[in-house]
Design an enzyme around this catalytic site. Structure first.
Site, mmCIF file in Angstrom:
data_model
loop_
_atom_site.group_PDB
_atom_site.id
_atom_site.type_symbol
_atom_site.label_atom_id
_atom_site.label_comp_id
_atom_site.label_asym_id
_atom_site.label_seq_id
_atom_site.Cartn_x
_atom_site.Cartn_y
_atom_site.Cartn_z
ATOM 1 N N GLU A 95 0.829 -1.215 0.000
ATOM 2 C CA GLU A 95 0.000 0.000 0.000
ATOM 3 C C GLU A 95 0.861 1.261 0.000
ATOM 4 O OE1 GLU A 95 -2.887 -0.506 3.185
ATOM 5 O OE2 GLU A 95 -4.158 -1.684 1.873
ATOM 6 N N GLU A 132 -5.543 -8.239 -1.471
ATOM 7 C CA GLU A 132 -6.259 -8.096 -0.203
ATOM 8 C C GLU A 132 -7.702 -7.752 -0.498
ATOM 9 O OE1 GLU A 132 -4.787 -5.521 2.892
ATOM 10 O OE2 GLU A 132 -2.707 -6.040 2.427
HETATM 11 C C1 BGP Z 1 -4.637 -3.028 4.639
HETATM 12 C C2 BGP Z 1 -3.307 -3.532 5.107
HETATM 13 C C3 BGP Z 1 -3.322 -4.770 5.908
HETATM 14 C C4 BGP Z 1 -4.603 -5.059 6.635
HETATM 15 C C5 BGP Z 1 -5.855 -4.599 5.961
HETATM 16 C C6 BGP Z 1 -7.080 -4.614 6.821
HETATM 17 O O1 BGP Z 1 -4.660 -1.633 4.676
HETATM 18 O O2 BGP Z 1 -2.423 -3.763 4.044
HETATM 19 O O3 BGP Z 1 -2.152 -4.823 6.638
HETATM 20 O O4 BGP Z 1 -4.557 -5.045 7.965
HETATM 21 O O5 BGP Z 1 -5.741 -3.336 5.396
HETATM 22 O O6 BGP Z 1 -7.079 -3.481 7.643
HETATM 23 P P1 BGP Z 1 -7.450 -3.535 9.160
HETATM 24 O O7 BGP Z 1 -6.527 -4.559 9.749
HETATM 25 O O8 BGP Z 1 -7.184 -2.191 9.670
HETATM 26 O O9 BGP Z 1 -8.857 -3.928 9.225
#
Ligand code: BGP
Length: 479
Positions: free
Chosen positions: A175, A377
């Protein structure tokens, strides 16, 4: 019209949220090791030193370090073809500044890759997933210091050489475009030298953020160029947080505002990484913000020479943009908000659920770059209930994923070249934004809770068996 025969089905994780073992076998502290837990309502805090009696959830996380064999066996049971994970930089170079790597850290990832190979699963490795060695924050103010480029290149050369026969797919920065938003200072840029306090109170310095981002662009391009020259079998990708935006209305002013926000948040970084140069539209933004990027001679050439082979992104949600201040209902979101969309429902954390937005996004990205794409993701963070018999009935998660996979399929029919899909947190991990365990994404439930308790045992949720069927049918059976 179907998903490719060799479509890469799998799941995604990141070391800092999953591995634990934060100070074992020579590992140094990274930024997340300095983050306390928080919640949807209370932001997590960063502490430069360690406060007695405070919980730092990444330190144990869900302990992949000591469960990797068991976890990889579970992934194999679901039929994974690919396993997205990250290497924790501070496990290899504890402060980021050593000349020689930490052998015990290297050995750990050898063990993981060997285990994946035994199970016929391809690793997809994020080189830097929100895991900057904390010493680089203290010494250089994170990526603001140009010196960090050399540290990163040294780290990449070591891992490329060590794992050249075990890893083919690499992503340079997770990201990377989070650096365009204030929260990126803590998460990815590490421009938080000396800061103590809640993450939403980090003073915002756009000049510092965008300069640090420039250093990440150069670092990413340098190692991609190096890999292309020395390891032609490697495939290197970017990783963008795609925060899809719609104009709130057909008012041309809203449409223009949306275009502007889409460019800064979603296109700017990948335009640099995929095309090899800064897009012209960013100059106006820099000028209006008073941002001046200091480039060194040769930087533009490096960017041109180090472009990506494939494009990857995270997709969770969408928001709207408007210039009308009376539209006040804000949507929650990963890093950046936006205005709520009356056509969409949101998760318990306020992230608006928009499967069709994924189809739209895939088409937009593919139209722009014409290189293979991968959704690395996607998923639903939700409160799960562990039943007495050890089951978890997560039909809401199945529903979310089913709808998103169906829209990916539509995008494939639209002509998008899609390589694979790795839903986020296929096994429960610590939340990146809040530091919670209660926000779960997994097909596998881990017995670990927000007060730090739990025996770390693993249990298959209903979604585990559902996803196994999806992979077994190559995405045809979503029932
Ligand atoms: C993205 C990241 C991850 C992950 C995901 C979910 O932004 O790359 O590392 O955690 O989001 O976010 P969260 O854990 O805040 O729900």
């Amino acid at each position: 019209m179907a998903f490719k025969k060799d479509f890469l089905w799998g799941g995604a994780t990141a070391a800092n949220q999953y591995e634990g073992a934060w100070d074992i076998d020579g590992k140094g502290a990274s930024v997340p090791d300095h983050c306390t837990n928080g919640s949807h309502k209370t932001p997590k805090r960063i502490t430069p030193d360690f406060e007695e009696g405070t919980l730092y959830p990444s330190r144990e996380a869900t302990d992949f370090y000591h469960h990797y064999k068991e976890d990889i066996a579970l992934a194999a049971e679901m039929g994974f073809k690919v396993f997205r994970m990250s290497i924790n930089w501070s496990r290899i170079f504890p402060t980021g500044m050593e000349e020689e790597p930490n052998e015990a850290g290297l050995q750990f990832y050898d063990n993981v890759f060997d285990e994946l190979k035994r199970q016929n699963i391809e690793p997809l490795v994020t080189i830097s997933h929100y895991e900057l060695p904390y010493a680089l924050v203290e010494t250089y103010n994170g990526w603001y210091g140009r010196e960090v480029i050399d540290c990163f290149v040294r780290y990449c050369k070591v891992i490329f050489e060590r794992y050249k026969d075990k890893v083919t797919y690499w992503l340079t920065f997770n990201e990377i475009n989070s650096g365009t938003a204030p929260m990126g200072a803590a998460l990815s840029l590490g421009t938080i030298k000396g800061f103590r306090g809640p993450v939403d109170e980090i003073p915002d310095e756009p000049q510092v953020r965008f300069q640090a981002l420039h250093h990440q662009f150069v670092a990413s391009a340098l190692v991609i160029k190096y890999a292309h020259e020395n390891y032609p079998q490697f495939k290197l990708g970017n990783m963008s947080l795609f925060a899809t935006k719609y104009p709130y209305s057909c008012n041309p002013a809203d449409v223009l505002e949306c275009q502007k926000q889409m460019r800064i948040m979603n296109w700017f970084c990948s335009d640099v990484q995929a095309r090899g140069y800064y897009p012209s539209y960013i100059n106006r933004f820099f000028e209006e913000k008073g941002i001046v990027i200091k480039k060194e001679e040769g930087d533009d050439e490096i960017l041109r020479q180090g472009t990506i082979d494939f494009y990857t992104f995270s997709y969770y949600m969408s928001t709207c943009e408007t210039v009308d201040a009376s539209v006040l209902e804000k949507a929650g979101g990963n890093l950046i908000g936006g205005v709520a969309n009356p056509y969409l429902k949101a998760s318990d954390w306020g992230w608006q659920i928009d499967p069709e937005g994924l189809r739209y996004t895939l088409n937009e990205i593919y139209d722009r770059y014409q290189i293979p794409l991968m959704v690395v993701e996607n998923g639903l963070g939700a409160y799960d209930k562990l039943e007495e018999d050890g089951s978890v009935h997560d039909d809401y998660r199945i529903d979310y994923l089913r709808k998103h996979i169906a829209q990916m399929h539509e995008a494939v029919k639209d002509g998008v070249d899609l390589m694979g899909y790795t839903p986020w947190g296929w096994i429960d991990v610590v939340s990146a934004s809040t530091g919670e365990m209660a926000k779960r994404y997994g097909f596998v439930y881990v017995d670990k809770y927000d007060d730090g308790t739990g025996d770390l045992s693993r249990r298959r949720k209903d979604s585990f068996f559902w996803y196994q069927k999806v992979i077994g049918s190559n995405g045809e059976d979503l029932s």
